[in-house]
Design an enzyme around this catalytic site. Sequence first.
Site, PDB file in Angstrom:
ATOM      1  N   LYS A  95      33.712  48.486  28.802  1.00  0.00           N
ATOM      2  CA  LYS A  95      32.272  48.636  29.033  1.00  0.00           C
ATOM      3  C   LYS A  95      31.457  48.631  27.739  1.00  0.00           C
ATOM      4  CE  LYS A  95      32.109  49.471  33.625  1.00  0.00           C
ATOM      5  NZ  LYS A  95      33.237  50.276  34.043  1.00  0.00           N
ATOM      6  N   GLU A 117      22.853  53.306  34.820  1.00  0.00           N
ATOM      7  CA  GLU A 117      23.474  53.908  35.995  1.00  0.00           C
ATOM      8  C   GLU A 117      24.956  54.064  35.671  1.00  0.00           C
ATOM      9  OE1 GLU A 117      23.228  50.669  35.590  1.00  0.00           O
ATOM     10  OE2 GLU A 117      25.341  50.203  35.907  1.00  0.00           O
ATOM     11  N   SER A 384      41.789  46.863  31.405  1.00  0.00           N
ATOM     12  CA  SER A 384      40.377  47.099  31.090  1.00  0.00           C
ATOM     13  C   SER A 384      40.059  48.494  30.556  1.00  0.00           C
ATOM     14  CB  SER A 384      39.512  46.819  32.320  1.00  0.00           C
ATOM     15  OG  SER A 384      39.984  47.555  33.437  1.00  0.00           O
TER      16      SER A 384
HETATM   17  C1  PLP Z   1      33.940  50.084  35.282  1.00  0.00           C
HETATM   18  C2  PLP Z   1      35.337  49.675  35.128  1.00  0.00           C
HETATM   19  C3  PLP Z   1      35.877  48.584  35.849  1.00  0.00           C
HETATM   20  C4  PLP Z   1      35.115  47.826  36.894  1.00  0.00           C
HETATM   21  O1  PLP Z   1      33.999  47.153  36.437  1.00  0.00           O
HETATM   22  P1  PLP Z   1      33.966  45.583  36.193  1.00  0.00           P
HETATM   23  O2  PLP Z   1      32.559  45.308  35.876  1.00  0.00           O
HETATM   24  O3  PLP Z   1      34.423  44.925  37.474  1.00  0.00           O
HETATM   25  O4  PLP Z   1      34.893  45.282  35.089  1.00  0.00           O
HETATM   26  C5  PLP Z   1      37.180  48.203  35.592  1.00  0.00           C
HETATM   27  N1  PLP Z   1      37.946  48.865  34.697  1.00  0.00           N
HETATM   28  C6  PLP Z   1      37.481  49.920  33.998  1.00  0.00           C
HETATM   29  C7  PLP Z   1      38.380  50.603  33.050  1.00  0.00           C
HETATM   30  C8  PLP Z   1      36.165  50.361  34.197  1.00  0.00           C
HETATM   31  O5  PLP Z   1      35.710  51.423  33.502  1.00  0.00           O
END
Ligand code: PLP
Length: 400
Positions: A95, A117, A384
């Site tokens: 993020k 948000e 992610s």
């Molecule tokens: C917020 C989040 C997501 C989902 O959001 P995307 O916009 O679909 O990437 C996925 N993985 C993590 C670690 C997150 O914090």
Amino acid sequence: MSKFAKASQPDAQGHFGPYGGRYVPETLMHPLMELEEEYFRAQHDPEFQRELSYYLKEFVGRPTPLYFAERLTRELGGAKIYLKREDLLHTGAHKINNAMGQILLAKRMGKTRIIAETGAGQHGVATATVSAMFGFKCVVYMGAVDCERQALNVYRMKMLGAEVVPVHAGQKTLKEAVNEAMRDWVTNIRGTHYILGTAYGSHPYPMMVRNFQRVIGDEARAQILQQEKRLPDLLIACVGGGSNAIGLFYPFLEDSSVKMIGVEAGGEGIIPEKHAARFHGGSLGVLQGTRSYILQDEYGQIQATHSVSAGLDYAAVGPEHAWLHDQKRVEYSYATDTDALMAFQRLAQLEGIIPALEPAHAVAEVIVRVPRMSREQIVIVNLSGRGDKDVAQVAAKIKL
Ligand SMILES: *Cc1c(COP(=O)(O)O)cnc(C)c1O
């Protein structure tokens, strides 16, 4: 350029095929157009790009490694598995790539106040972090239920100097937090920039957030070419709003040999209100400024959603994904809560990496797909975020 890459650029009004666009009150049209203009100027300004690269490297921690998961590969007995380690970034998830891009844009536009948000709190923490770093006032809207579920992230945001506003309307989760952030923006447009956290919302957000996240795929492409001397066969990423997935996929869209799978939250199974798999039960609709696949009832009312992972628990998906789905360029599958929890443990025990519950859904898909692939093939998974935020929740579900 192939038809995919070209058509994946939105038109002047921000449409990806029939999806996307700008569905907002009159008062938001002007700030959205101002943002779009300034973004295009920044995108072509070497000074802006230099500044962004500097902070991504020195503060955020880029580039992230592309790590060969040797034990998981051996255990599954199929394709070679590489993990793109976004979990190693400052604040623990991808993020911050987008939050950093947007705060530099806000600075350029002379804004002094940031709003955002947040669902699980990861985007709120990333935004509070970059706001503290550049001295902006920061207000984060968060559903009251999420504030309780993610108390630690609420505290982190406050520690960083942000004001966290609990939202008590409706289901008291992410959708209501977005509504409040949009209401704030309409009221305080002049000095305020809204840092939206995923590849969603009105144009230019889906395109702009994707471009700030494509650094994931650009790096992964260069890294795999260096390490394996060829492109991967398959990319896998979880899909909430869709930013980490499109960030990885985008730089490979023209490479027709590279297959891609986006993994949604299957929750307790594909039963209305028990999941958040928009491509498995959703239909065309408009929600929070854009047109996309949405989970709604027969009267167009937004359905409740469920996922063990707050970051995937949203009734709509980014418009570029809707378009890539219809083009059959990307396949969209889902993993249930149970699949994700098993994958969470498996990665921890085989690789010494505790993933966030969101990418645990992507790892669950790896566990299904990879054994059917040959040992010569290569898979890249977008890890992610890290799982520290989820440990208490998992502990309540799994006895060790
Ligand atoms: C917020 C989040 C997501 C989902 O959001 P995307 O916009 O679909 O990437 C996925 N993985 C993590 C670690 C997150 O914090």
